[in-house]
Design a protein around this motif. Structure first.
Motif, PDB file in Angstrom:
ATOM      1  N   UNK A  26       0.797  -1.221   0.000  1.00  0.00           N
ATOM      2  CA  UNK A  26       0.000   0.000   0.000  1.00  0.00           C
ATOM      3  C   UNK A  26       0.835   1.280   0.000  1.00  0.00           C
ATOM      4  N   UNK A  27       2.152   1.145  -0.013  1.00  0.00           N
ATOM      5  CA  UNK A  27       3.012   2.310  -0.151  1.00  0.00           C
ATOM      6  C   UNK A  27       3.227   3.113   1.109  1.00  0.00           C
ATOM      7  N   UNK A  28       2.753   2.617   2.240  1.00  0.00           N
ATOM      8  CA  UNK A  28       3.008   3.272   3.524  1.00  0.00           C
ATOM      9  C   UNK A  28       2.793   2.260   4.640  1.00  0.00           C
ATOM     10  N   UNK A  29       3.395   2.538   5.794  1.00  0.00           N
ATOM     11  CA  UNK A  29       3.342   1.606   6.910  1.00  0.00           C
ATOM     12  C   UNK A  29       1.915   1.434   7.412  1.00  0.00           C
ATOM     13  N   UNK A  30       1.662   0.281   8.034  1.00  0.00           N
ATOM     14  CA  UNK A  30       0.323  -0.043   8.511  1.00  0.00           C
ATOM     15  C   UNK A  30      -0.216   1.021   9.458  1.00  0.00           C
ATOM     16  N   UNK A  31       0.655   1.560  10.319  1.00  0.00           N
ATOM     17  CA  UNK A  31       0.173   2.538  11.297  1.00  0.00           C
ATOM     18  C   UNK A  31      -0.191   3.872  10.652  1.00  0.00           C
ATOM     19  N   UNK A  32       0.180   4.077   9.388  1.00  0.00           N
ATOM     20  CA  UNK A  32      -0.173   5.300   8.681  1.00  0.00           C
ATOM     21  C   UNK A  32      -1.433   5.162   7.833  1.00  0.00           C
ATOM     22  N   UNK A  33      -1.974   3.957   7.753  1.00  0.00           N
ATOM     23  CA  UNK A  33      -3.176   3.755   6.958  1.00  0.00           C
ATOM     24  C   UNK A  33      -4.403   4.252   7.722  1.00  0.00           C
ATOM     25  N   UNK A  34      -5.342   4.903   7.052  1.00  0.00           N
ATOM     26  CA  UNK A  34      -6.542   5.393   7.747  1.00  0.00           C
ATOM     27  C   UNK A  34      -7.398   4.239   8.241  1.00  0.00           C
ATOM     28  N   UNK A  35      -8.065   4.456   9.379  1.00  0.00           N
ATOM     29  CA  UNK A  35      -8.873   3.399   9.982  1.00  0.00           C
ATOM     30  C   UNK A  35      -9.954   2.886   9.045  1.00  0.00           C
ATOM     31  N   UNK A  36     -10.494   3.768   8.225  1.00  0.00           N
ATOM     32  CA  UNK A  36     -11.587   3.377   7.340  1.00  0.00           C
ATOM     33  C   UNK A  36     -11.126   3.155   5.903  1.00  0.00           C
ATOM     34  N   UNK A  37      -9.814   2.986   5.726  1.00  0.00           N
ATOM     35  CA  UNK A  37      -9.281   2.816   4.384  1.00  0.00           C
ATOM     36  C   UNK A  37      -9.638   1.472   3.776  1.00  0.00           C
ATOM     37  N   UNK A  38      -9.761   1.401   2.458  1.00  0.00           N
ATOM     38  CA  UNK A  38     -10.087   0.135   1.787  1.00  0.00           C
ATOM     39  C   UNK A  38      -8.988  -0.908   1.926  1.00  0.00           C
ATOM     40  N   UNK A  39      -7.797  -0.470   2.310  1.00  0.00           N
ATOM     41  CA  UNK A  39      -6.695  -1.425   2.512  1.00  0.00           C
ATOM     42  C   UNK A  39      -7.067  -2.486   3.550  1.00  0.00           C
ATOM     43  N   UNK A  40      -7.828  -2.075   4.555  1.00  0.00           N
ATOM     44  CA  UNK A  40      -8.195  -3.026   5.617  1.00  0.00           C
ATOM     45  C   UNK A  40      -9.218  -4.039   5.151  1.00  0.00           C
ATOM     46  N   UNK A  41      -9.962  -3.733   4.074  1.00  0.00           N
ATOM     47  CA  UNK A  41     -10.859  -4.731   3.497  1.00  0.00           C
ATOM     48  C   UNK A  41     -10.049  -5.924   2.998  1.00  0.00           C
ATOM     49  N   UNK A  42      -8.931  -5.634   2.327  1.00  0.00           N
ATOM     50  CA  UNK A  42      -8.070  -6.716   1.838  1.00  0.00           C
ATOM     51  C   UNK A  42      -7.432  -7.466   3.008  1.00  0.00           C
ATOM     52  N   UNK A  43      -6.987  -6.724   4.006  1.00  0.00           N
ATOM     53  CA  UNK A  43      -6.382  -7.343   5.184  1.00  0.00           C
ATOM     54  C   UNK A  43      -7.361  -8.309   5.845  1.00  0.00           C
ATOM     55  N   UNK A  44      -8.592  -7.862   6.073  1.00  0.00           N
ATOM     56  CA  UNK A  44      -9.605  -8.714   6.700  1.00  0.00           C
ATOM     57  C   UNK A  44      -9.898  -9.928   5.824  1.00  0.00           C
ATOM     58  N   UNK A  45     -10.000  -9.725   4.528  1.00  0.00           N
ATOM     59  CA  UNK A  45     -10.255 -10.848   3.615  1.00  0.00           C
ATOM     60  C   UNK A  45      -9.162 -11.902   3.743  1.00  0.00           C
ATOM     61  N   UNK A  46      -7.911 -11.474   3.705  1.00  0.00           N
ATOM     62  CA  UNK A  46      -6.803 -12.432   3.729  1.00  0.00           C
ATOM     63  C   UNK A  46      -6.676 -13.114   5.085  1.00  0.00           C
ATOM     64  N   UNK A 101      -2.409 -11.445  18.145  1.00  0.00           N
ATOM     65  CA  UNK A 101      -1.596 -10.371  18.695  1.00  0.00           C
ATOM     66  C   UNK A 101      -0.587  -9.886  17.675  1.00  0.00           C
ATOM     67  N   UNK A 102       0.486  -9.290  18.167  1.00  0.00           N
ATOM     68  CA  UNK A 102       1.497  -8.727  17.277  1.00  0.00           C
ATOM     69  C   UNK A 102       1.230  -7.252  17.017  1.00  0.00           C
ATOM     70  N   UNK A 103       2.243  -6.570  16.501  1.00  0.00           N
ATOM     71  CA  UNK A 103       2.179  -5.127  16.362  1.00  0.00           C
ATOM     72  C   UNK A 103       1.077  -4.613  15.469  1.00  0.00           C
ATOM     73  N   UNK A 104       0.771  -5.322  14.381  1.00  0.00           N
ATOM     74  CA  UNK A 104      -0.246  -4.827  13.453  1.00  0.00           C
ATOM     75  C   UNK A 104      -1.637  -4.883  14.082  1.00  0.00           C
ATOM     76  N   UNK A 105      -1.999  -6.040  14.662  1.00  0.00           N
ATOM     77  CA  UNK A 105      -3.339  -6.172  15.226  1.00  0.00           C
ATOM     78  C   UNK A 105      -3.483  -5.458  16.558  1.00  0.00           C
ATOM     79  N   UNK A 106      -2.392  -5.314  17.306  1.00  0.00           N
ATOM     80  CA  UNK A 106      -2.482  -4.612  18.590  1.00  0.00           C
ATOM     81  C   UNK A 106      -2.949  -3.175  18.385  1.00  0.00           C
ATOM     82  N   UNK A 107      -2.637  -2.608  17.230  1.00  0.00           N
ATOM     83  CA  UNK A 107      -3.054  -1.241  16.926  1.00  0.00           C
ATOM     84  C   UNK A 107      -4.389  -1.187  16.188  1.00  0.00           C
ATOM     85  N   UNK A 108      -4.959  -2.357  15.875  1.00  0.00           N
ATOM     86  CA  UNK A 108      -6.179  -2.382  15.064  1.00  0.00           C
ATOM     87  C   UNK A 108      -7.209  -3.348  15.643  1.00  0.00           C
TER      88      UNK A 108
END
Length: 296
Positions: free
Chosen positions: A193-213, A233-240
């Motif tokens: 997505x061209x930027x770190x996970x913590x910089x992605x907006x909470x309502x961004x479509x990127x998370x649709x793909x993340x949830x799907x996978x 757990x882990x850093x990505x889900x701990x923030x989401x």
């Protein structure tokens, strides 16, 4: 030996490593975090902490892959890994020769799963699973109170899942391309997505793909083992953690009312969630391993 032995735990992660001195999550005496760089620098920094501590055993919960065959001459070393420079690093011989204490080693995810069983949300359960999503993706699966391991420890984080429609991302994993680690780990998300996970907006479509996978991984784990609980757990889900309701809904839809899993899908509110130990699950995995070394 006292009723509450002190354990020096080492949690080795892809981004950072933690040295911790504790008897359990309610009795942490010391803790130090160092960045994961090259093996010589990283391990020397961790040993500098341990050298100042008095402890009864050492527990190691490390990123892998690890050689966990006790009959192997490479037992306790890191096998071919995506972490540059760490392939072949022998953890057990190095630490054993330096400290001469009982020592046990496991993957970081199995360690965290065992910590969840000892102190966290999996207490009293026979089967459960711990998933970490950070620099990599790892899955620790417990059945009958014991880690699932065959000729080698499992690598469910490198499972392949059905891709979302029109998702052409080739994947980040240097071994498998678009395995689940190659799709949803921190480095994969940054590349995808061209930027770190913590910089992605909470309502961004990127998370649709993340949830799907991620739901694809969860579906496969459920149909194979139906763990009584799935902790992520882990850093990505701990923030989401706000993604859990979406994951539950996606997983329930994927199960599709099938057979004995239809009731399982209705219970995802209690079955699928964050670890009971929170961000302590990883470090406490190393403490759990040290306690296991003393009990062996």
């Amino acid at each position: 030996m006292s009723a509450s032995p002190l354990v020096a735990g080492l949690e080795l992660g892809g981004t950072k490593c933690v040295a911790i001195l504790a008897t359990g999550p309610d009795d942490i005496r010391a803790r130090q975090t160092v960045p994961t760089t090259d093996p010589a620098t990283t391990l020397a920094a961790l040993e500098a902490a341990l050298d100042d501590w008095h402890f009864d055993a050492i527990g190691v919960a490390s990123f892998g892959p690890l050689d966990l065959d006790p009959a192997s001459p490479a037992f306790g070393s890191i096998s071919r890994t995506t972490k540059a420079g760490w392939t072949g690093t022998d953890l057990v011989q190095r630490l054993g020769a330096r400290y001469h204490r009982p020592l046990a080693i496991q993957t970081d995810v199995i360690g965290a799963a065992l910590a969840e069983a000892r102190w966290g949300a999996a207490r009293g359960l026979s089967s459960h699973c711990y998933i970490t999503i950070g620099t990599g993706v790892g899955v620790g699966l417990i059945s009958g109170g014991q880690p699932i391991q065959g000729a080698a420890h499992g690598e469910a984080g490198h499972m392949r899942v059905t891709r979302a429609k029109d998702d052409g991302f080739a994947g980040w994993c240097p071994f498998h391309g678009d395995c689940i680690e190659g799709l949803i780990s921190g480095p994969a998300l940054a590349l995808r997505f061209g930027r770190a996970a913590h910089d992605l907006p909470d309502d961004g479509p990127e998370w649709d793909m993340f949830v799907h996978d991620l739901a694809g991984l969860l579906h496969n784990l459920v149909v194979v083992a139906a763990p009584e609980r799935l902790a992520i757990g882990g850093g990505v889900m701990a923030a989401r953690e706000r993604l859990f309701p979406r994951l539950r809904a996606k997983l329930a839809a994927s199960i599709g009312g099938y057979g004995s899993l239809s009731s399982y899908a209705q219970e995802l509110e209690r079955r699928l969630g964050p670890p009971g130990l929170g961000t302590l699950a990883g470090p406490m995995g190393a403490i759990a391993m040290g306690l296991d070394a003393l009990a062996a």
